[in-house]
Design an enzyme around this catalytic site. Structure first.
Site, PDB file in Angstrom:
ATOM      1  N   ARG A   1       0.801  -1.229   0.000  1.00  0.00           N
ATOM      2  CA  ARG A   1       0.000   0.000   0.000  1.00  0.00           C
ATOM      3  C   ARG A   1       0.836   1.283   0.000  1.00  0.00           C
ATOM      4  NH1 ARG A   1      -4.935   2.184   2.296  1.00  0.00           N
ATOM      5  NH2 ARG A   1      -4.556   4.033   3.561  1.00  0.00           N
TER       6      ARG A   1
ATOM      7  N   GLU B   1     -13.310   6.852  -4.613  1.00  0.00           N
ATOM      8  CA  GLU B   1     -12.943   5.439  -4.451  1.00  0.00           C
ATOM      9  C   GLU B   1     -13.623   4.680  -5.578  1.00  0.00           C
ATOM     10  OE1 GLU B   1     -10.935   4.120  -2.193  1.00  0.00           O
ATOM     11  OE2 GLU B   1     -10.925   5.473  -0.472  1.00  0.00           O
TER      12      GLU B   1
END
Ligand code: 0X9
Ligand code: ZN
Length: 381
Positions: free
Chosen positions: A192, A338
């Protein structure tokens, strides 16, 4: 030790879901809704959560999830740092009158971060920015802004694009975190953060916790002061070259609005992220909320996909994210999108390659609405 993707729920008052997020447990949180949290955990950690009173249902072992979704075929259609650079150079070369490529900084490992500037006039007073890939594993967040740039250039002689490019500029930075992205190709598809070597020997600062507005004011799972955690905020605001590059670009260009792409969960988020209080200025709040709602409506109009508009902190609180900083520091409309999919079982961070195109298609009118909102706002200019 094996990891799994788990759905955590709770019926026990002793173990409320809210506590799970507000505690500093070092969890890798993937999805949050009012009645469940999906996360990736080691088996031992899952056992500890059960001992605390949570119901932990295994959705997939991480290994099985990866063999289903992280296939070779699934990687086709997605850029690497190198192919992105090639494609951005090609776009700039084919459209020299209206596009140019800027190296806005270099990552921890020295990879260039590229911004493509699009517009007839260099140094106009109306500019809008689209960012992608703060988070390495969110590959689709590179593809949507890249395709936006490509589309604007291919449609630059017809309205509305022509009108926008005559009047102002669109800046696109599809890959803020190239080191992390590269690492997801070579070592760990679910990485990430960036690739900073931290004190203590762990790797990575979360670039979307490293911006300088209310930086470091939370210490929870979703915004952590522990270097090995997924959401490590870093030793200080703008400690990372990747976020300094964005900071300096924004300071130079003074964008009238910033949109940053992430995945997944299909949300359209507006500030604040660091607090559950709404932004104070009512006109700003109304402006960003209405914009997010209109964008969600436009997304839905294309393929019927539902994206939910809401304040960022309702997903979960974070301090030091990109849009809190752009809004807090520059007072400009700031949105986090998102992208697809909606859930882990549909691929989570690994969106099947055949969905790149529909995901871009449904986000095009929403991106256009954002551009229109920023570049055609009545008032100055
Ligand atoms: O955690 C993040 O940085 C974003 N989600 S992601 O799954 N792409 O990592 C959300 C950032 C939005 N801000 C807040 N939720 N406060
Ligand atoms: Zn993200």
């Amino acid at each position: 030790m094996a990891a799994l993707i788990a759905r955590v729920t709770s019926t026990s008052t002793e173990a409320p879901l809210a506590w799970l997020l507000s505690a500093p447990l070092g969890l890798d949180v993937w999805e949050v809704t009012p009645d469940q949290v999906v996360l990736q955990v080691e088996e031992a950690q899952a056992g500890r959560l059960e001992a605390m009173g949570y119901d932990v249902e295994q959705l997939r072992m991480t290994e099985g999830y990866l063999s289903t979704f992280a296939t070779e075929a699934a990687a086709t259609g997605y850029h690497t740092a190198a192919t992105l650079e090639q494609d951005l150079r090609r776009l700039a070369e084919v459209h020299p009158e209206i596009a140019d490529l800027h190296e806005i900084g270099r990552s921890v490992e020295g990879r260039p971060q590229w911004a493509l500037r699009i517009g007839e006039r260099r140094g106009s007073d109306r500019k809008v920015a689209f960012l992608g890939c703060h988070h390495a594993r969110e590959w689709i967040s590179v593809e949507v802004p890249f395709r936006l740039a490509e589309h604007l250039l291919e449609h630059s002689s017809a309205d509305p694009v022509q009108r926008w490019l005559q009047r102002g500029e669109v800046w696109v930075v599809p890959m803020v975190n190239p080191d992390g992205h590269e690492y997801t190709h070579t070592h760990d598809r679910l990485w990430r953060k960036n690739r900073r070597r931290n004190r203590g020997g762990s790797f990575g600062v979360d670039p979307n916790r490293n911006y300088g507005y209310m930086w470091g004011t939370l210490n929870i799972n979703t915004s952590s002061h522990v270097p090995s955690d997924q959401t490590y905020v870093g030793p200080r605001a703008f400690s990372e070259p990747e976020t300094r590059a964005v900071r300096d670009l924004v300071a130079r260009q003074l964008f009238g609005g910033v949109l940053t792409y992430h995945s997944y969960s299909q949300l359209i988020l507006y500030p604040w992220g660091y607090t559950s209080r709404p932004v104070k200025d009512e006109a700003d709040l109304r402006g960003m909320r209405d914009l997010a709602e209109e964008m969600a409506r436009l997304v839905k109009g294309v393929h019927g996909t539902a994206y939910t508009p809401q304040q960022s902190s309702r997903l979960y609180p974070t301090a030091g994210d990109t849009t809190d900083w752009t809004y807090g520091e520059y007072d400009v409309p700031s949105i986090t999108v998102e992208l697809r999919p909606a859930s882990a079982l549909e691929g989570g961070f690994i969106l099947p390659a055949e969905q790149i195109e529909p995901c871009w298609e449904e986000n095009r009118p929403a991106a256009f609405e954002f551009i229109r909102h920023v570049l055609e706002k009545p008032g100055e200019g």
